[in-house]
Design an enzyme around this catalytic site. Structure first.
Site, mmCIF file in Angstrom:
data_model
loop_
_atom_site.group_PDB
_atom_site.id
_atom_site.type_symbol
_atom_site.label_atom_id
_atom_site.label_comp_id
_atom_site.label_asym_id
_atom_site.label_seq_id
_atom_site.Cartn_x
_atom_site.Cartn_y
_atom_site.Cartn_z
ATOM 1 N N LEU A 122 0.730 -1.288 0.048
ATOM 2 C CA LEU A 122 -0.057 0.167 0.009
ATOM 3 C C LEU A 122 0.969 1.116 0.075
ATOM 4 O O LEU A 122 1.870 1.213 0.621
ATOM 5 C CB LEU A 122 -1.023 -0.057 1.213
ATOM 6 C CG LEU A 122 -1.993 -1.028 1.300
ATOM 7 C CD1 LEU A 122 -2.665 -0.964 2.940
ATOM 8 C CD2 LEU A 122 -2.845 -1.060 0.226
ATOM 9 N N ASP A 123 0.551 2.295 -0.437
ATOM 10 C CA ASP A 123 1.221 3.694 -0.529
ATOM 11 C C ASP A 123 1.396 3.912 0.873
ATOM 12 O O ASP A 123 0.711 3.461 1.908
ATOM 13 C CB ASP A 123 0.412 4.854 -1.263
ATOM 14 C CG ASP A 123 0.198 4.481 -2.801
ATOM 15 O OD1 ASP A 123 0.861 3.567 -3.111
ATOM 16 O OD2 ASP A 123 -0.326 5.324 -3.459
ATOM 17 N N LYS A 124 2.563 4.712 1.094
ATOM 18 C CA LYS A 124 2.658 4.980 2.312
ATOM 19 C C LYS A 124 1.732 5.672 2.913
ATOM 20 O O LYS A 124 1.574 5.719 4.275
ATOM 21 C CB LYS A 124 3.886 6.052 2.277
ATOM 22 C CG LYS A 124 4.662 6.499 3.741
ATOM 23 C CD LYS A 124 5.778 7.612 3.473
ATOM 24 C CE LYS A 124 6.347 8.281 4.965
ATOM 25 N NZ LYS A 124 7.186 9.161 4.675
ATOM 26 N N ARG A 184 -4.959 6.587 -7.332
ATOM 27 C CA ARG A 184 -4.649 8.093 -7.331
ATOM 28 C C ARG A 184 -4.485 8.687 -8.874
ATOM 29 O O ARG A 184 -4.885 9.801 -9.241
ATOM 30 C CB ARG A 184 -3.166 8.347 -6.444
ATOM 31 C CG ARG A 184 -3.526 7.777 -4.985
ATOM 32 C CD ARG A 184 -1.976 7.832 -4.656
ATOM 33 N NE ARG A 184 -1.401 9.107 -4.328
ATOM 34 C CZ ARG A 184 0.014 9.258 -3.859
ATOM 35 N NH1 ARG A 184 0.495 8.188 -3.537
ATOM 36 N NH2 ARG A 184 0.435 10.493 -3.884
#
Length: 447
Positions: free
Chosen positions: A243-245, A351
């Site tokens: 997962l993205d930060k 995103r």
């Protein structure tokens, strides 16, 4: 468990197509070199101490090690304000942003003669930049006693609720405090040496990605780069997706070889069910749709990805598809609660697709959901007496409002379909609550 989001757990098999306009994407060719020791750039001037510069030969392979490379350049007067790590990355072809960041943190970068150690430092037109790329250093994944929010665990798999701001696994610039460090401690997996060279050559911005296939390859190759098969076999059963930060929510971890291979195959076949929710700037023109646009590195800004319409066989982008549904229209149409279901798992997929259809995520400064945009959308909705509250709301957005709400997969040992869900964290819920106070409209269910 999902009292506020019960409708999000029903998969919609019928979706409409999104009309996706083509965009023209321009490219600026950065400096390219092979065995460059000193690189000086000025108006109409490119010099090297060993004359090993390969100017604009795009067919040449980038150098595999940038250690000792020195970049001296004045920021172009036409350049807009940029982070220094992004600007340097754009000037040295083939280098990763993480490698540049490690050089900045090591004190090897000056701006107008002053040492800068903050990777987010803003550069302006006319700034004189002097950067020396640091030597490659080995990374080690050390067990760390970091609390884990465990949703499910047995002998085969571990499902965790990752908090926002936590990086999934170590990479240059993020060698500790990651989810992998916590898992190594929790599961008593032996300490592992990472080859930074392998990490940098296989994946860029490894701390901020949700691409399961590239992650698996980079992770395995980094283990092999450590030079020990025992290390590779002991750590490979672990991270199979990221997962993205800034993204919170559910992530599954394999605890043995069999589980790792089984889950990896499910990701490759795209049979893993993943449901995300987000808060977006504005509302899409179609409340229910499917975005099928390839994703690749943004040629104008290497920090981010971009939705790139057109064929995927050009090497610039990879096939990507996302389904979305507007759950709730908020603040009179200034924002929306949107559900996403991934058919693929590309880096920054949600995103980039959200930006492409004109609804960047709230708090996503990289993809257009900036504080300025949020203010412009919400200010007309807030009474004059509440402008201070609005400013507080916007200033508190420290990450993209994206949460991995639900996760489903076939258990690698039992073969049963397992499903997990977790409520969004407090920061997400607070923003949602304040937006609801400005108006809430739930679209009628699609027949």
């Amino acid at each position: 468990m999902l009292s506020h989001f019960p409708e999000l757990l029903t998969f919609h098999s019928s979706v409409s197509s999104v009309s996706l306009p083509r965009r023209l994407v321009g490219a600026r060719i950065p400096v390219h070199f092979r065995a460059l020791t000193v690189l000086r750039v000025g108006p109409g001037l490119v010099e090297s101490s060993n004359d090993a510069i390969d100017g604009a030969d795009s067919s040449s392979e980038p150098t595999s090690s940038f250690a000792g490379v020195n970049l001296v350049e004045t920021v172009d007067t036409k350049a807009s304000k940029l982070r220094i790590d992004a600007w340097i990355s754009s000037r040295i072809r083939g280098i990763s942003r993480a490698r540049v960041q490690s050089s900045i943190r090591a004190g090897l970068v000056t701006v107008n003669g002053r040492v800068i150690d903050k990777v987010s430092h803003g550069v302006r037109a006319g700034d004189e930049i002097n950067c020396t790329i640091s030597e490659l250093q080995p990374l080690r994944a050390e067990p760390e006693d970091i609390p884990l929010d465990i949703v499910f665990e047995d002998k085969h798999v571990l499902v965790v609720n990752k908090p926002a701001h936590m990086v999934v696994h170590p990479a240059p610039g993020n060698a500790c405090g990651t989810l992998v460090n916590a898992i190594l401690h929790h599961c008593s997996i032996p300490t592992v040496a990472f080859s930074e060279r392998e990490l940098l050559s296989e994946v860029e911005d490894a701390s901020d990605s949700d691409d399961e296939s590239s992650t698996l390859a980079a992770y395995q190759n980094s283990m092999q780069g450590g030079g020990s098969n025992s290390y590779a076999s002991s750590v490979r059963p672990g991270i199979v997706h990221r997962l993205d930060k800034g993204t919170s929510g559910l992530l599954v971890v394999a605890k043995n070889e069999h589980s790792h291979a089984h889950l990896s195959k499910q990701f490759k076949l795209h049979t893993i069910q993943r449901v995300y929710i987000s808060l977006t700037c504005g509302v899409p023109s179609l409340l229910l749709g499917r975005v099928e646009v390839p994703i690749g590195r943004d040629v104008k800004n290497r920090v981010r990805m971009a939705a790139i319409p057109g064929p995927t066989n050009t090497g610039q982008a990879r096939y990507a598809a996302s389904r979305y549904k507007v759950i709730e229209v908020l603040a009179g149409g200034s924002a929306a609660l949107v559900e996403w279901r991934l058919e693929t798992g590309r880096t920054h997929q949600i995103r980039a697709h959200a930006k492409h259809i004109g609804i960047p995520l709230l708090g996503d400064e990289v993809y257009g959901g900036t504080r300025g945009m949020i203010l412009s959308l919400l200010q007309p909705r807030f009474p004059h007496s509440s402008q201070g509250k609005l400013s507080q709301l916007v200033s508190g957005l420290e990450r993209p409002c994206l949460h991995a709400l639900a996760l489903g997969f076939e258990h690698p040992q039992t073969g049963k379909n397992t499903h997990f869900s977790c409520q969004p964290p407090e920061d997400f819920a607070e923003v949602l609550s304040q937006l609801r106070a400005l108006g809430s409209d739930k679209p009628l269910p699609r027949k």
